[in-house]
Design a protein around this motif. Structure first.
Motif, mmCIF file in Angstrom:
data_model
loop_
_atom_site.group_PDB
_atom_site.id
_atom_site.type_symbol
_atom_site.label_atom_id
_atom_site.label_comp_id
_atom_site.label_asym_id
_atom_site.label_seq_id
_atom_site.Cartn_x
_atom_site.Cartn_y
_atom_site.Cartn_z
ATOM 1 N N GLU A 151 -48.075 -50.130 54.718
ATOM 2 C CA GLU A 151 -48.475 -48.784 54.310
ATOM 3 C C GLU A 151 -47.901 -47.725 55.245
ATOM 4 N N GLU A 152 -47.992 -47.972 56.550
ATOM 5 C CA GLU A 152 -47.471 -46.997 57.512
ATOM 6 C C GLU A 152 -45.950 -46.909 57.433
ATOM 7 N N TYR A 153 -45.293 -48.051 57.307
ATOM 8 C CA TYR A 153 -43.837 -48.062 57.158
ATOM 9 C C TYR A 153 -43.429 -47.232 55.937
ATOM 10 N N ALA A 154 -44.085 -47.476 54.801
ATOM 11 C CA ALA A 154 -43.736 -46.778 53.558
ATOM 12 C C ALA A 154 -43.947 -45.270 53.690
ATOM 13 N N ALA A 155 -45.029 -44.868 54.339
ATOM 14 C CA ALA A 155 -45.321 -43.440 54.498
ATOM 15 C C ALA A 155 -44.265 -42.758 55.362
ATOM 16 N N VAL A 156 -43.888 -43.400 56.453
ATOM 17 C CA VAL A 156 -42.883 -42.819 57.348
ATOM 18 C C VAL A 156 -41.532 -42.728 56.640
ATOM 19 N N ARG A 157 -41.142 -43.790 55.966
ATOM 20 C CA ARG A 157 -39.847 -43.781 55.273
ATOM 21 C C ARG A 157 -39.831 -42.742 54.162
ATOM 22 N N TYR A 158 -40.913 -42.648 53.400
ATOM 23 C CA TYR A 158 -40.983 -41.663 52.329
ATOM 24 C C TYR A 158 -40.806 -40.252 52.895
ATOM 25 N N SER A 159 -41.465 -39.986 54.009
ATOM 26 C CA SER A 159 -41.364 -38.679 54.652
ATOM 27 C C SER A 159 -39.918 -38.379 55.061
ATOM 28 N N THR A 160 -39.239 -39.370 55.619
ATOM 29 C CA THR A 160 -37.834 -39.194 56.016
ATOM 30 C C THR A 160 -36.960 -38.884 54.799
ATOM 31 N N ILE A 161 -37.143 -39.639 53.739
ATOM 32 C CA ILE A 161 -36.325 -39.454 52.535
ATOM 33 C C ILE A 161 -36.550 -38.072 51.927
ATOM 34 N N VAL A 162 -37.796 -37.638 51.837
ATOM 35 C CA VAL A 162 -38.086 -36.309 51.286
ATOM 36 C C VAL A 162 -37.431 -35.232 52.146
ATOM 37 N N LEU A 163 -37.520 -35.369 53.455
ATOM 38 C CA LEU A 163 -36.869 -34.415 54.358
ATOM 39 C C LEU A 163 -35.368 -34.360 54.095
ATOM 40 N N LEU A 164 -34.732 -35.512 54.023
ATOM 41 C CA LEU A 164 -33.279 -35.564 53.819
ATOM 42 C C LEU A 164 -32.868 -34.976 52.474
ATOM 43 N N ARG A 165 -33.640 -35.225 51.444
ATOM 44 C CA ARG A 165 -33.301 -34.701 50.106
ATOM 45 C C ARG A 165 -33.270 -33.180 50.063
ATOM 46 N N ARG A 166 -34.028 -32.542 50.923
ATOM 47 C CA ARG A 166 -34.166 -31.093 50.883
ATOM 48 C C ARG A 166 -33.169 -30.361 51.784
ATOM 49 N N LEU A 167 -32.329 -31.091 52.489
ATOM 50 C CA LEU A 167 -31.393 -30.448 53.414
ATOM 51 C C LEU A 167 -30.204 -29.842 52.676
#
Length: 177
Positions: A113-129
Motif C-alpha cells: 500500500e505504501e509503495y503504491a501510494a508513493v509511486r502514484y504520487s511520483t507519476i502524477v507529479l511527472l505527468r503534470r510537468l
C-alpha cells in the motif's frame, strides 16, 4: 519523457542507474514497474518478506522500504528542481533512515500500500510537468541534477534493487522492458 538525460545532467554516481533504464517513456516505465512490484510484494509470504540472504543484510521488507524512502526523497528533489528552486539540496544516509524505521513490523499489505501510494504520487507529479520543467537544473549534494535525470534515477535505482531481489533473495519480479 522519452529522451535519456545527458551526462551533464547528473552526478557520475548515478550513471549505472540511468544506464539500466530501457528506452521509452520514463513515466510509462514507472507505471509498469509499479504494477509488477506491487503485485510481487503482495505475493510474498511473511517468511519470504523477512528473509535476509546474509547476516547484516537488509530483509526483503527493508529493501522495499528503502525503495519507498528513496523515491520519496528523490521525488521531493525532482519537485523542487522542476519548480525552479535554486537551493542546494542535501544528500541523505540510507542506513540512518533504515535504522530509524521498523519496516520489519510492516505486513506485506502495508508495504504494498505504501509503495503504491508513493509511486502514484511520483507519476502524477511527472505527468503534470511542462517540457521546460523536465529540463530544469538544480544542485543535489553538491552535484548538478536535472529534473529528468532524477526521474531516470528513480527508475534505474529501483531496477537495480529489483535485480538484487531476484538474484539474491529469489523474489520473483518480472523485468520491465
Amino acid at each position: 519523457m522519452n529522451e535519456r538525460p545527458s551526462q551533464e545532467e547528473y552526478a557520475a554516481f548515478y550513471e549505472g542507474y540511468i544506464h539500466l533504464v530501457p528506452e521509452g517513456n520514463v513515466i510509462e516505465l514507472l507505471q509498469k514497474q509499479a504494477e509488477h512490484v506491487e503485485s510481487a510484494i503482495r505475493a510474498l509470504s511473511d517468511e519470504q518478506a523477512n528473509y535476509r540472504y546474509d547476516q547484516g543484510k537488509w530483509s526483503v521488507k527493508e529493501v522495499f522500504g528503502h525503495l519507498i524512502d528513496n523515491e520519496r526523497i528523490m521525488s521531493g528533489r525532482l519537485l523542487r528542481i522542476a519548480r525552479g528552486d535554486k537551493t542546494s539540496l542535501p544528500g541523505y544516509d540510507q542506513d540512518t533512515l533504515m535504522e530509524g524505521h521498523p519496516f520489519e513490523a510492516y505486513s506485506v499489505v502495508d508495504l504494498a500500500e505504501e509503495y503504491a501510494a508513493v509511486r502514484y504520487s511520483t507519476i502524477v507529479l511527472l505527468r503534470r510537468l511542462s517540457p521546460e520543467a523536465w529540463m530544469r537544473m538544480g544542485q543535489v549534494n553538491d552535484n548538478t541534477a536535472s529534473t529528468r535525470s532524477i526521474a531516470y534515477v528513480i527508475t534505474g535505482h529501483e531496477l537495480h534493487h529489483l535485480s538484487v531481489l531476484r538474484d539474491r533473495y529469489d523474489v520473483q519480479i518480472y523485468e520491465v522492458k
